[in-house]
Design an enzyme around this catalytic site. Structure first.
Site, PDB file in Angstrom:
ATOM      1  CD  GLU A   1     103.348  42.821  44.115  1.00  0.00           C
ATOM      2  OE1 GLU A   1     103.031  42.953  45.324  1.00  0.00           O
ATOM      3  OE2 GLU A   1     104.472  43.145  43.678  1.00  0.00           O
TER       4      GLU A   1
ATOM      5  CB  SER B   1     112.857  48.178  39.608  1.00  0.00           C
ATOM      6  OG  SER B   1     112.270  46.886  39.552  1.00  0.00           O
TER       7      SER B   1
ATOM      8  CG  ASN C   1     103.694  47.971  48.485  1.00  0.00           C
ATOM      9  OD1 ASN C   1     103.124  47.543  49.489  1.00  0.00           O
ATOM     10  ND2 ASN C   1     103.559  47.407  47.292  1.00  0.00           N
TER      11      ASN C   1
ATOM     12  CD  GLU D   1     103.666  50.707  41.707  1.00  0.00           C
ATOM     13  OE1 GLU D   1     104.682  51.023  42.322  1.00  0.00           O
ATOM     14  OE2 GLU D   1     102.976  49.726  41.994  1.00  0.00           O
TER      15      GLU D   1
ATOM     16  N   GLY E   1     108.953  49.415  46.417  1.00  0.00           N
ATOM     17  CA  GLY E   1     108.806  48.100  47.031  1.00  0.00           C
ATOM     18  C   GLY E   1     110.088  47.673  47.714  1.00  0.00           C
ATOM     19  N   GLY E   2     110.874  46.876  47.014  1.00  0.00           N
ATOM     20  CA  GLY E   2     112.068  46.274  47.608  1.00  0.00           C
ATOM     21  C   GLY E   2     112.978  47.243  48.352  1.00  0.00           C
TER      22      GLY E   2
ATOM     23  CG  HIS F   1     100.636  46.824  44.240  1.00  0.00           C
ATOM     24  ND1 HIS F   1     101.166  45.698  43.654  1.00  0.00           N
ATOM     25  CD2 HIS F   1     101.672  47.659  44.477  1.00  0.00           C
ATOM     26  CE1 HIS F   1     102.478  45.844  43.553  1.00  0.00           C
ATOM     27  NE2 HIS F   1     102.808  47.027  44.041  1.00  0.00           N
TER      28      HIS F   1
ATOM     29  CE  LYS G   1     106.554  44.868  46.178  1.00  0.00           C
ATOM     30  NZ  LYS G   1     106.504  44.533  44.770  1.00  0.00           N
TER      31      LYS G   1
ATOM     32  N   GLY H   1     109.229  44.809  40.917  1.00  0.00           N
ATOM     33  CA  GLY H   1     109.896  43.670  41.530  1.00  0.00           C
ATOM     34  C   GLY H   1     110.783  42.894  40.564  1.00  0.00           C
TER      35      GLY H   1
HETATM   36  C1  PEP Z   1     105.749  48.184  44.354  1.00  0.00           C
HETATM   37  O1  PEP Z   1     105.589  47.240  45.106  1.00  0.00           O
HETATM   38  O2  PEP Z   1     104.847  48.998  44.167  1.00  0.00           O
HETATM   39  C2  PEP Z   1     107.031  48.316  43.663  1.00  0.00           C
HETATM   40  C3  PEP Z   1     107.225  49.340  42.866  1.00  0.00           C
HETATM   41  O3  PEP Z   1     107.960  47.334  43.914  1.00  0.00           O
HETATM   42  P1  PEP Z   1     109.512  47.377  43.513  1.00  0.00           P
HETATM   43  O4  PEP Z   1     110.027  48.741  43.891  1.00  0.00           O
HETATM   44  O5  PEP Z   1     110.134  46.289  44.297  1.00  0.00           O
HETATM   45  O6  PEP Z   1     109.590  47.177  42.029  1.00  0.00           O
END
Ligand code: PEP
Length: 257
Positions: free
Chosen positions: A100, A216, A13, A170, A237-238, A98, A15, A176
């Protein structure tokens, strides 16, 4: 069907990151690194990057997804994107609900459900996100909340349609933040989601549904997380913005098969 036969999906993802030219460069870098994956590999990218992503991923095992979809088919909804529009671009997946979007853009369990239904109707595979906040966890609401969010998101989704749905557990406190759920916490959360599906559709159906963990997940912790019986891959994500890290996660999921 069980862990060994369910489809593991590793989905990035991105973002609000990457321009179209950066998209091309990153996917070109990723392609050889994930070419031998034994799991589904997906990159969910910003709307403006979709064309570049699809072009760059052509001929590879990388599938492209979007990060959101509107629930109406068309009309006066300035700035929104419909499921049919997405389908015609060639994306196969779309992230829905999500945290966010729930946190910053007023997404509710009802709109998550409507978006999921719109995606399914258009032939897209929604990756539906559910998860508790730290406060909800500390108050002991995790199981109740995950079951509620899961059932709400799947309202009016048939067992047949569920074959094309992925759920991502999640925990909001892990997204994040660099704070990952322990593998046992991830397994437990995913287990609650699977139990909710079993309550609504029966245990046999629940055993077939791909349930990811997200929060994460990275190159260092992925192997332990995806080894858990209820964890069928991850929403990343990251770490999906770094080809080397993402490919390690894909490898970890592939080795679970
Ligand atoms: C996400 O954006 O769904 C996510 C899990 O981000 P991150 O891996 O950065 O925590």
């Amino acid at each position: 069907m069980n862990k060994a036969t369910r489809k593991a999906v590793i989905a990035g993802n991105w973002k609000m990151n990457m321009t179209p030219s950066q998209t091309t460069a990153l996917i070109e870098e990723m392609k050889p690194l994930v070419a031998s994956a034994d799991c589904e590999v997906v990159l969910c990218v910003p709307f403006v990057d979709i064309a570049a992503a699809i072009e760059a991923a052509k001929g590879s095992n990388i599938k492209i997804g979007a990060e959101n979809v509107h629930f109406k088919a068309s009309g006066a909804f300035t700035g929104e994107i419909s499921a049919d529009m997405l389908k015609e671009t060639g994306v196969e997946y779309v992230v829905v609900g999500h945290s966010e979007r729930r946190q910053y853009f007023g997404e509710t369990d009802q709109t998550v459900n409507l978006r999921s239904l719109a995606a399914i109707k258009a032939g897209l595979k929604p990756i539906i996100c559910v998860g508790e906040t730290l406060e909800q966890r500390e108050l002991g609401y995790t199981e109740t909340l995950l079951k509620y969010q899961t059932k709400m998101a799947l309202t009016n989704v048939s067992a047949e349609e569920l074959k094309n749905v992925v759920i991502a557990y999640e925990p909001v406190w892990a997204i994040g933040t660099g704070v990952t759920a322990t593998a046992d916490q991830a397994d437990e959360g995913n287990g609650y989601v699977r139990a909710a599906i079993a309550e609504a559709y029966g245990a046999d159906v629940a055993e077939t549904v791909t349930i990811q963990y997200g929060g994460s997940m990275n190159a260092g912790n992925a192997a332990e997380l995806v080894s858990k019986v209820n964890v069928d891959g991850g929403l990343i994500g990251g770490a999906s913005l770094k080809a080397a890290d993402f490919s390690v996660i894909v490898k970890a999921a592939s080795e679970q098969k």
